[in-house]
Each structure stands twice: as structure tokens, then as C-alpha cells.
Design an enzyme around this catalytic site. Sequence first.
Site, PDB file in Angstrom:
ATOM      1  N   ILE A  84       0.826  -1.176   0.066  1.00 41.41           N
ATOM      2  CA  ILE A  84       0.000   0.027  -0.104  1.00 41.41           C
ATOM      3  C   ILE A  84       1.003   1.279  -0.045  1.00 41.41           C
ATOM      4  O   ILE A  84       1.918   1.366   0.794  1.00 41.41           O
ATOM      5  CB  ILE A  84      -1.070  -0.129   1.145  1.00 41.41           C
ATOM      6  CG1 ILE A  84      -1.952   1.191   1.366  1.00 41.41           C
ATOM      7  CG2 ILE A  84      -0.177  -0.091   2.459  1.00 41.41           C
ATOM      8  CD1 ILE A  84      -2.909   1.184   2.343  1.00 41.41           C
ATOM      9  N   SER A  85       1.037   2.093  -0.867  1.00 40.78           N
ATOM     10  CA  SER A  85       1.722   3.249  -0.811  1.00 40.78           C
ATOM     11  C   SER A  85       1.529   4.164  -0.078  1.00 40.78           C
ATOM     12  O   SER A  85       0.533   4.053   0.860  1.00 40.78           O
ATOM     13  CB  SER A  85       1.371   4.073  -2.412  1.00 40.78           C
ATOM     14  OG  SER A  85       1.547   3.480  -3.629  1.00 40.78           O
ATOM     15  N   GLN A  86       2.655   4.887   0.580  1.00 32.64           N
ATOM     16  CA  GLN A  86       2.625   5.884   1.519  1.00 32.64           C
ATOM     17  C   GLN A  86       1.602   6.992   1.319  1.00 32.64           C
ATOM     18  O   GLN A  86       1.450   7.152  -0.034  1.00 32.64           O
ATOM     19  CB  GLN A  86       3.944   6.346   1.809  1.00 32.64           C
ATOM     20  CG  GLN A  86       4.391   7.694   0.722  1.00 32.64           C
ATOM     21  CD  GLN A  86       5.812   7.989   1.366  1.00 32.64           C
ATOM     22  OE1 GLN A  86       6.878   7.475   0.497  1.00 32.64           O
ATOM     23  NE2 GLN A  86       5.936   9.102   1.869  1.00 32.64           N
TER      24      GLN A  86
END
Length: 213
Positions: free
Chosen positions: A63-65
Site C-alpha cells: 500500500i503506497s505511503q
Amino acid sequence: MRDLAKHQGLRNQLVEVLMKKGITDKNVLQAIKTIPRHLFLDSSFENFAYQDTAFPIGAGQTISQPYTVAFQSQLLEVKRDDKVLEIGTGSGYQTAVLYGMGARVFSVERQNELYKKTSVLLPKLGIRARHLTFGDGYKGLPNFAPFDSIIVTAGAPFIPQPLMAQLKIGGRLVIPVGEEQQIMTLLIRKNETQFEKHEFGDFRFVPMLEDRN
């Protein structure tokens, strides 16, 4: 599936962090303030969910920052009821942010494990994507084109021609381009054959894979 006052407090703090990093789009900030990111992560990460950090979500994906999610979303300049194609559903968090911004989201995921999980999770959270599919992101969704904007949430070695073709005139395509490290790239379609290109520095994404379906 609990979203408590403490989570809201942590989201408010996260929004402050994102504003300090240069995120100004009120639509983006409001969506991030509203969407319960901790519910898109394994419960063991719950206490860290509102740090500005990427986390593993299974199938070798992340999950991207939040800053990356916010930065890409801001580049899209989403307006209510815009038709947005997302390449890489992943955990569904970016999908949820786009939905929270008022977009009609069409999303493609090429990891079957994540596709199945997200297909169950999003409706439970009241997030209604227009179309979720398991397929090859390089091909996009030609049957639903054209799109007001397209977002790619994995590192692509090149900009896929089918995605460019599925963008409406005036539409915006946001894609991280590169092998080991990517340059965040924005294409704005000017007419049938011409695109305006802008680059926004280095990011790091998991690679975009093809022909997984």
C-alpha cells in the site's frame, strides 16, 4: 471493522503532515481525512496505519505511503463524477480515496489474491467502485473508455499505448515511469495525437506486471 475517534485523530495529524509536504488540493485532503486507512492493512499494522509509510499487503505488493497517494491524486485534478481508470487496485486504498473525491472509479488488478480481497472489502466499507476487474493493466479497459483521467499505481518501464489511447482529450494520465526507480510523469492529452508531458521527480513503486490473467 472499527473506525474510532483515535483513528480520526491520527488521520487529522496525517493531513497536517501532507499539507506540510505540499499537498494543497482540499478534495484530496478531505478524502484522506475521511478514509480509514487502517482497515486496508493487516491488523498487525493498525497502530502504524497513519504514519506516512508504505506497508506490505501480500502478493509481493504494497500500500503506497499516504504522501504518494495524495501526490498522484492531486496531479489528477479530479472533479465530481469524473470517470477515472485506476491501474493497480492493490489494497483498495487509492480506489477509496478517488471515490471519496467524487470520482466514478474503474479499476484493474492483476494479482488475483488482491482482487478477490478488495472486491469484498470495498463494498463492506460502503465504497462503490463502478467496475473492479482482474486483468492486465497494460491493456486498460477499452470497453469503458474514454476516461477523464488514468492513474497507474505501479512502476511501468514505459507508458503503455493503450492507456494513452483510452484518455479523453483534455484528460490526465499519471504514471510512475522507470525500472528500479521511477519518475512521476503526467501526460495531458491535447488532441488525438499530441500529449503534453510533465515530470515530478523520483518515486519508488513495485513493478507493473502484464499478462497475469
